[in-house]
Design a protein around this motif. Structure first.
Motif, mmCIF file in Angstrom:
data_model
loop_
_atom_site.group_PDB
_atom_site.id
_atom_site.type_symbol
_atom_site.label_atom_id
_atom_site.label_comp_id
_atom_site.label_asym_id
_atom_site.label_seq_id
_atom_site.Cartn_x
_atom_site.Cartn_y
_atom_site.Cartn_z
ATOM 1 N N SER A 167 0.829 -1.207 0.000
ATOM 2 C CA SER A 167 0.000 0.000 0.000
ATOM 3 C C SER A 167 0.864 1.258 0.000
ATOM 4 O O SER A 167 0.591 2.215 -0.730
ATOM 5 C CB SER A 167 -0.917 -0.004 1.219
ATOM 6 O OG SER A 167 -1.642 1.189 1.286
ATOM 7 N N GLU A 168 1.919 1.259 0.814
ATOM 8 C CA GLU A 168 2.832 2.410 0.853
ATOM 9 C C GLU A 168 3.549 2.579 -0.481
ATOM 10 O O GLU A 168 3.707 3.701 -0.981
ATOM 11 C CB GLU A 168 3.846 2.232 1.980
ATOM 12 C CG GLU A 168 3.251 2.365 3.352
ATOM 13 C CD GLU A 168 4.237 2.025 4.457
ATOM 14 O OE1 GLU A 168 5.411 1.729 4.149
ATOM 15 O OE2 GLU A 168 3.823 2.047 5.627
ATOM 16 N N THR A 207 2.485 1.583 -3.439
ATOM 17 C CA THR A 207 1.500 2.042 -4.427
ATOM 18 C C THR A 207 1.255 3.534 -4.289
ATOM 19 O O THR A 207 1.182 4.252 -5.288
ATOM 20 C CB THR A 207 0.183 1.264 -4.259
ATOM 21 O OG1 THR A 207 0.448 -0.128 -4.380
ATOM 22 C CG2 THR A 207 -0.836 1.674 -5.291
ATOM 23 N N THR A 208 1.144 4.025 -3.089
ATOM 24 C CA THR A 208 0.935 5.449 -2.847
ATOM 25 C C THR A 208 2.117 6.267 -3.383
ATOM 26 O O THR A 208 1.917 7.300 -4.030
ATOM 27 C CB THR A 208 0.740 5.721 -1.342
ATOM 28 O OG1 THR A 208 -0.351 4.938 -0.874
ATOM 29 C CG2 THR A 208 0.466 7.186 -1.082
ATOM 30 N N GLU A 209 3.323 5.784 -3.130
ATOM 31 C CA GLU A 209 4.517 6.483 -3.627
ATOM 32 C C GLU A 209 4.552 6.514 -5.147
ATOM 33 O O GLU A 209 4.883 7.538 -5.752
ATOM 34 C CB GLU A 209 5.782 5.806 -3.099
ATOM 35 C CG GLU A 209 6.000 5.983 -1.624
ATOM 36 C CD GLU A 209 7.172 5.164 -1.096
ATOM 37 O OE1 GLU A 209 7.920 4.592 -1.926
ATOM 38 O OE2 GLU A 209 7.333 5.094 0.124
ATOM 39 N N GLU A 265 1.941 8.990 -6.498
ATOM 40 C CA GLU A 265 2.401 10.368 -6.307
ATOM 41 C C GLU A 265 3.486 10.724 -7.320
ATOM 42 O O GLU A 265 3.485 11.831 -7.871
ATOM 43 C CB GLU A 265 2.918 10.561 -4.885
ATOM 44 C CG GLU A 265 1.839 10.573 -3.847
ATOM 45 C CD GLU A 265 2.382 10.646 -2.420
ATOM 46 O OE1 GLU A 265 3.624 10.704 -2.251
ATOM 47 O OE2 GLU A 265 1.569 10.641 -1.492
#
Length: 115
Positions: free
Chosen positions: A12-13, A15-17, A20
């Motif tokens: 999840s982290e 994917t978020t990076e 962005e």
């Protein structure tokens, strides 16, 4: 400690990076395309045409448009029939900026993935 939840959290982290980073790249490419259009747009009696290029974030990406003379974009890009016969010269400034932006976006995404 549950290993499945730790893996899900790490993904999840990541994917978020990635999202962005892609958004930042898209913003940069859109700004570069607008600047290119401002420079390469034909200048003439209607010099405000070149100054009217803008970009805005849409739900799925960015839209690049001419805020001052939107109706002229197709006529300038493709040329048009003149009132007393003949045709005006076509200026392929939009197509060239689009192709450059697509290549630039693809290259930057590939470089970001390789990191």
């Amino acid at each position: 400690m549950d290993i499945a939840s730790e893996i899900a959290k790490a993904l999840s982290e990541y994917t978020t990076e990635v999202v962005e980073e892609i958004d930042n790249i898209a913003d940069e490419v859109a700004k570069n395309a607008v600047n290119t259009l401002k420079v390469t747009s034909p200048q003439g009696r209607r010099s405000r045409y070149g100054k009217g290029w803008r970009s805005k974030k849409d739900g799925k990406g960015y839209i690049i448009y001419n805020a001052t003379d939107a109706g002229l974009t197709h006529l300038v890009e493709k040329g048009h029939a003149k009132r007393n016969g003949g045709r005006t010269k076509a200026f392929n400034h939009i197509q060239n900026a689009e192709e450059t932006a697509i290549k630039d976006f693809e290259n930057k995404i590939e470089r970001a993935i390789k990191r």
